[in-house]
Structures are given as C-alpha cells and as structure tokens.
Design a protein around this motif. Sequence first.
Motif, PDB file in Angstrom:
ATOM      1  N   ASP A 251       0.841  -1.201   0.000  1.00 34.24           N
ATOM      2  CA  ASP A 251       0.000   0.000   0.000  1.00 34.24           C
ATOM      3  C   ASP A 251       0.874   1.248   0.000  1.00 34.24           C
ATOM      4  O   ASP A 251       1.615   1.504   0.952  1.00 34.24           O
ATOM      5  CB  ASP A 251      -0.914  -0.032   1.239  1.00 34.24           C
ATOM      6  N   CYS A 252       0.787   2.032  -1.068  1.00 33.67           N
ATOM      7  CA  CYS A 252       1.492   3.323  -1.165  1.00 33.67           C
ATOM      8  C   CYS A 252       2.992   3.194  -0.950  1.00 33.67           C
ATOM      9  O   CYS A 252       3.617   4.084  -0.362  1.00 33.67           O
ATOM     10  CB  CYS A 252       0.907   4.323  -0.159  1.00 33.67           C
ATOM     11  N   CYS A 253       3.580   2.102  -1.372  1.00 33.99           N
ATOM     12  CA  CYS A 253       5.022   1.928  -1.239  1.00 33.99           C
ATOM     13  C   CYS A 253       5.735   2.513  -2.456  1.00 33.99           C
ATOM     14  O   CYS A 253       5.138   2.692  -3.515  1.00 33.99           O
ATOM     15  CB  CYS A 253       5.364   0.446  -1.080  1.00 33.99           C
ATOM     16  N   CYS A 271      -2.326  -4.413  -4.408  1.00 36.61           N
ATOM     17  CA  CYS A 271      -1.287  -3.442  -4.740  1.00 36.61           C
ATOM     18  C   CYS A 271      -1.949  -2.113  -5.045  1.00 36.61           C
ATOM     19  O   CYS A 271      -2.779  -2.012  -5.965  1.00 36.61           O
ATOM     20  CB  CYS A 271      -0.467  -3.921  -5.930  1.00 36.61           C
ATOM     21  N   THR A 272      -1.612  -1.080  -4.258  1.00 36.58           N
ATOM     22  CA  THR A 272      -2.233   0.234  -4.447  1.00 36.58           C
ATOM     23  C   THR A 272      -1.165   1.316  -4.558  1.00 36.58           C
ATOM     24  O   THR A 272      -0.149   1.281  -3.869  1.00 36.58           O
ATOM     25  CB  THR A 272      -3.166   0.589  -3.272  1.00 36.58           C
ATOM     26  N   THR A 273      -1.424   2.274  -5.431  1.00 34.87           N
ATOM     27  CA  THR A 273      -0.627   3.495  -5.561  1.00 34.87           C
ATOM     28  C   THR A 273       0.852   3.192  -5.738  1.00 34.87           C
ATOM     29  O   THR A 273       1.673   3.435  -4.869  1.00 34.87           O
ATOM     30  CB  THR A 273      -0.831   4.424  -4.333  1.00 34.87           C
ATOM     31  N   TRP A 274       1.196   2.658  -6.903  1.00 35.95           N
ATOM     32  CA  TRP A 274       2.584   2.372  -7.216  1.00 35.95           C
ATOM     33  C   TRP A 274       3.258   3.593  -7.839  1.00 35.95           C
ATOM     34  O   TRP A 274       2.614   4.578  -8.200  1.00 35.95           O
ATOM     35  CB  TRP A 274       2.669   1.179  -8.158  1.00 35.95           C
ATOM     36  N   LEU A 293      -6.970 -10.708  -6.847  1.00 36.42           N
ATOM     37  CA  LEU A 293      -6.018  -9.666  -7.210  1.00 36.42           C
ATOM     38  C   LEU A 293      -6.729  -8.321  -7.182  1.00 36.42           C
ATOM     39  O   LEU A 293      -7.809  -8.169  -7.754  1.00 36.42           O
ATOM     40  CB  LEU A 293      -5.433  -9.922  -8.595  1.00 36.42           C
ATOM     41  N   GLU A 294      -6.101  -7.337  -6.501  1.00 37.81           N
ATOM     42  CA  GLU A 294      -6.671  -5.993  -6.429  1.00 37.81           C
ATOM     43  C   GLU A 294      -5.598  -4.978  -6.806  1.00 37.81           C
ATOM     44  O   GLU A 294      -4.537  -4.903  -6.176  1.00 37.81           O
ATOM     45  CB  GLU A 294      -7.189  -5.699  -5.023  1.00 37.81           C
ATOM     46  N   LEU A 295      -5.882  -4.183  -7.831  1.00 39.34           N
ATOM     47  CA  LEU A 295      -4.997  -3.116  -8.270  1.00 39.34           C
ATOM     48  C   LEU A 295      -5.753  -1.801  -8.155  1.00 39.34           C
ATOM     49  O   LEU A 295      -6.833  -1.645  -8.738  1.00 39.34           O
ATOM     50  CB  LEU A 295      -4.558  -3.337  -9.717  1.00 39.34           C
ATOM     51  N   SER A 296      -5.180  -0.844  -7.405  1.00 40.32           N
ATOM     52  CA  SER A 296      -5.858   0.424  -7.155  1.00 40.32           C
ATOM     53  C   SER A 296      -4.859   1.563  -7.298  1.00 40.32           C
ATOM     54  O   SER A 296      -3.795   1.547  -6.666  1.00 40.32           O
ATOM     55  CB  SER A 296      -6.465   0.420  -5.741  1.00 40.32           C
ATOM     56  N   TYR A 297      -5.236   2.560  -8.121  1.00 40.47           N
ATOM     57  CA  TYR A 297      -4.286   3.645  -8.379  1.00 40.47           C
ATOM     58  C   TYR A 297      -5.033   4.857  -8.923  1.00 40.47           C
ATOM     59  O   TYR A 297      -5.734   4.780  -9.923  1.00 40.47           O
ATOM     60  CB  TYR A 297      -3.239   3.174  -9.389  1.00 40.47           C
ATOM     61  N   HIS A 319      -9.935 -15.801  -9.600  1.00 42.61           N
ATOM     62  CA  HIS A 319     -11.399 -15.858  -9.611  1.00 42.61           C
ATOM     63  C   HIS A 319     -12.033 -14.524  -9.216  1.00 42.61           C
ATOM     64  O   HIS A 319     -13.220 -14.303  -9.463  1.00 42.61           O
ATOM     65  CB  HIS A 319     -11.900 -16.963  -8.682  1.00 42.61           C
ATOM     66  N   THR A 320     -11.274 -13.619  -8.580  1.00 43.17           N
ATOM     67  CA  THR A 320     -11.799 -12.325  -8.163  1.00 43.17           C
ATOM     68  C   THR A 320     -10.793 -11.241  -8.523  1.00 43.17           C
ATOM     69  O   THR A 320      -9.645 -11.283  -8.088  1.00 43.17           O
ATOM     70  CB  THR A 320     -12.052 -12.294  -6.641  1.00 43.17           C
ATOM     71  N   LEU A 321     -11.235 -10.266  -9.325  1.00 43.87           N
ATOM     72  CA  LEU A 321     -10.358  -9.186  -9.773  1.00 43.87           C
ATOM     73  C   LEU A 321     -10.999  -7.843  -9.461  1.00 43.87           C
ATOM     74  O   LEU A 321     -12.167  -7.618  -9.778  1.00 43.87           O
ATOM     75  CB  LEU A 321     -10.091  -9.305 -11.278  1.00 43.87           C
ATOM     76  N   THR A 322     -10.218  -6.951  -8.830  1.00 45.23           N
ATOM     77  CA  THR A 322     -10.681  -5.595  -8.531  1.00 45.23           C
ATOM     78  C   THR A 322      -9.728  -4.601  -9.184  1.00 45.23           C
ATOM     79  O   THR A 322      -8.514  -4.660  -8.974  1.00 45.23           O
ATOM     80  CB  THR A 322     -10.712  -5.332  -7.008  1.00 45.23           C
ATOM     81  N   LEU A 323     -10.292  -3.691  -9.980  1.00 43.48           N
ATOM     82  CA  LEU A 323      -9.531  -2.613 -10.606  1.00 43.48           C
ATOM     83  C   LEU A 323     -10.148  -1.298 -10.152  1.00 43.48           C
ATOM     84  O   LEU A 323     -11.331  -1.044 -10.411  1.00 43.48           O
ATOM     85  CB  LEU A 323      -9.591  -2.723 -12.131  1.00 43.48           C
ATOM     86  N   ASP A 324      -9.378  -0.479  -9.459  1.00 47.63           N
ATOM     87  CA  ASP A 324      -9.889   0.782  -8.917  1.00 47.63           C
ATOM     88  C   ASP A 324      -9.064   1.931  -9.495  1.00 47.63           C
ATOM     89  O   ASP A 324      -7.868   2.054  -9.213  1.00 47.63           O
ATOM     90  CB  ASP A 324      -9.795   0.767  -7.389  1.00 47.63           C
ATOM     91  N   PHE A 325      -9.723   2.804 -10.274  1.00 50.98           N
ATOM     92  CA  PHE A 325      -9.043   3.928 -10.915  1.00 50.98           C
ATOM     93  C   PHE A 325      -9.169   5.218 -10.108  1.00 50.98           C
ATOM     94  O   PHE A 325      -8.638   6.251 -10.514  1.00 50.98           O
ATOM     95  CB  PHE A 325      -9.601   4.125 -12.329  1.00 50.98           C
TER      96      PHE A 325
END
Length: 501
Positions: A251-253, A271-274, A293-297, A319-325
């Motif tokens: 997170d935010c690393c 994984c958020t805010t790369w 898998l969760e990708l947020s940015y 089986h579960t995917l999250t994409l947060d823009f």
Amino acid sequence: MPQHPVAEPTVPNPEIPAGGAAYWQHQQQWEDEDRLSALNDDILLSILGRVSLCMSVRTCVLSTRWRHLPWLLPELSISVKDFLSVPCPEPIEANDMEELAMASLTKVTRSFLADQQRERTISSLHLNLYLINAFLCEVGPLVGDAIGNGLLKDLDLSVLDETDPLERSDEDMLKRAQEIDTFFSAYPSVLHCLTKLSLENADFDNLDMHHVLFDCCKQLKHLRLFFCDTGTYSVFRIDAPNSKLCVLEIDCCRFERIELVCLPKLEKFICTTWMASQHIPVILGFVPSLGELELSYGAPYDPRPFRLSKLLNGTTSIHTLTLDFQGENLWLQPEMEELRTPFNKLKKLYVCGIFVEFDMLWMTAFLVAAQSVEKLHVQVWEHACEVGEFRGGSFRVRRAPPWEMRFDGSENKLLKELQIGGFRALEQQFTFIRSMLERSPNLQKIILRGDGQCDDCDALDASLRPSKFPKKDEEEMVVERIRSGIFSPAIIFDEDWSLSI
C-alpha cells in the motif's frame, strides 16, 4: 354505546415490600444473571470473545464467577489505540500521549503473558503497538518468553505510526527501519511465531528485508507494507519457495516494480498506488494459488498505460479481480483476446472509481474475455469536492477512455448479478446497463446504489453537489429507460424499492 371492560383492581402481593415494582425488576435481573453465569466456561468465553479485551476485563471485574475468564481466552487482541485518551487532553503532546498508551499496553501485556498460572495456551495474540524502545524492551521479552514456554502459538503484530508519511523524511524512515530490525534481532523468537505482520513508514534500503520477512518468518501468512520500500524507485523481488504467505498487501510503497518470482501459497495480492514508471507495476511469476487480485491507483499525473494481460501472464486461477481507478484516467491499454486465458476462471469482477463523465461501454471488453463472470460490480466516481477549483494542482485533466472495441456478439451466459454504485440517471449508465441485459440472458438481478457518504462533498454549497440517487417517484422512469424494448427475467432494485423487469 359499547361497554369497555373495567380493569380489575391490583391486589398488592404481601411477599413484595413497598416499592415492589423496582424490587421485582432487580430480582428478575439477578435471576437472569444467575442463569447466564450458570453456563460453562466455554460458552462464556465465546461470549467474551465477541467484545474487545478492555470491555471483557471491565465486565468480568463485576462478577466473581466471571473474574478468571479473560485469562482463559484463546485469542487476545491488545491494541495501543485502546489506551489513547479521546479526546486528547490538552496540552499533552502527541509523543507523550503515545508513551502513556504504550505504558498501559505494557502493563496489560505483562498481566496476560507473565501469568504462570494460566490454564490454557493463547492460540492467537493480536498486538498493535508503537515503536517506542523503552517499552519494546519490556514487551519483547514478555512475548519471547510466552513463545518459549509454549504459552503463545501465533502472533499478529502491527507496528503503527500515526505520522503522515509525507511528513517523514528519508532519514526518519531509515531510522525507523533500523529500529524495527533491532527489535526483531533482539527477540528472534518473535519472528518465528509471526503469522501476520504490518509495517508502516520504513525504508529498509540498508537492510536485508527479504531475509527477515521470508527466511526468518517461516510461519508468516499475511504481510502488509504501508509506505515502505528498499530505497526509492527500487525493485522489490520476492523469491520464497518455502514461504507460507497467503495474503500480501503493498500500500502506497515507493517500489518501482514488484516481482513475485515465487510465492506458491499466495492466494490474495493487493497493490495500491505504485510509482509511475515505464514498467508495469507488478510481475507475477510462480503464484499458482493466486485467486484474488486488487490493483488500485489514482495517478496524480498521466501514467503510462500497460497491458493487463502482460501483468497477468502465466496466471490461470484468478477468480476475483478488482480494478480501482480512483476517479482518474484509465491506466490500462485496450485488449480482449489476450485476456481470455488469465480470465478463464474469473467469477467476480469489480471495476471501481470510474469518473462519472466517462463512457462505460468499454467495460464490456472484459466480459468478452471473461465468459465465466457471475458477478459484475461497477462503482462510479463522482465527488464535487475534487473537481473544478477544488481539484489539486498536481492532478491533470481527466480524459475519456481511448478504448475502441469491436464486439463479436457473444453472450455472457453465466452473469447473474450486476451492481452499479454511484448510479445516476445518465445516458451512458443507461446504455451500459441495457447492453448488459442484451448480452446476459441469465442475468437475475441489477442492484442500483447511490454514492457513499463524503463529508467534504456534504460541506459544499448545495448548488455544487451532484444530483443524488433517483427518488422513489422516479423509479418507474428508471426501469422504463432500462428495459425499453428488451425482455429479461432480471429484477432491478435498490434498498428502498424493487420492480420486476
């Protein structure tokens, strides 16, 4: 006129003294308490396990029957935040407040871990603390001895930091990482017992973080890193074939890229805010168990779009995917065919943070590639507090998605649920929902929800706020706009109303 029955006069009970109603009420409470106390320890422990440890101790102090129970709890949660004064007393400084809280945490920890008369082992200890050496020198031996004596089985440790990461200098983060490493080196049994670890605001540039986390923490199953790194714009490479890690949160690393070379037990990755770079933010190697898998940015500047298929290359069990823009520009390149293999087992797809003015039809591309999806949740982003004059200067103008897709007319026969968060009666949203109805013959329900609470938006002048979720008297119009000319067995509803389509 009808005759109303006359109430019989109340005859005082000679066994109840004056003020008998209050006496009878208290007597009933005593009997109820006696019945509760008559339960065996295991049932009472199950009850106490549902409240905080502080509440459990306070409750048991009032009863001789219950007094020994907190020391029999199989799971303990001791958090330094439970000992913070709310509100903070003036003029006490934040550092002084944290020291007082750590002093209380140390006393409670000693009470539970130094008790040689304890009848049962602690199956799990959740310990949240501040990095204050004066107290860690006491907490460390207590935890270490409990592990050595077989009293403690699993440890869940969070090393907290209330400081805003942006106010931490590089020197502060390096020093903080050194203090964490010193603590673990002094009490190595803590590492051997760790099943969950959360670290914040630390730069391990001069230390071997991989060795500590994956060679020493042999029981670690859940790892969270917040604003941590191994040096700014570094590559974090994890190659741990013997690791038991199931959940990884980054997170935010400040890693330029994360390479999961080998994590055979990993089931969930967030994984958020790369950092912005010319590389994809994550490379997935041997992760055969990865299912979520969760990708947020929300990019503060124009990110370089990347191909999701390249990131997912080699994965077959998601089986579960999250994409947060997060209401910003899309950071994905358009593609369909390349996603068919990694989407082969995808059941749940969450696409969040879609700016309200963007077209939504491009998301149909995901469904063309993911024929196995059963639930699709879309969250529309609309915050008046972050548009126009309220928008931060570091954020650039939002651009509509550049996706131009050609669909082959295939159907999503397994899609059963479509949920739209932040729904408004806008043309692009109606168009998207209608397209879902047309291509999903087995769609059972469409759930429409309004925006979540935002204090900053609520504080603005009413004329600046976006219109809210359709009112009760607009439901007929909403349903008619969606179903016009389309037959579907689906039901459209929200929390307040429902109509069959």
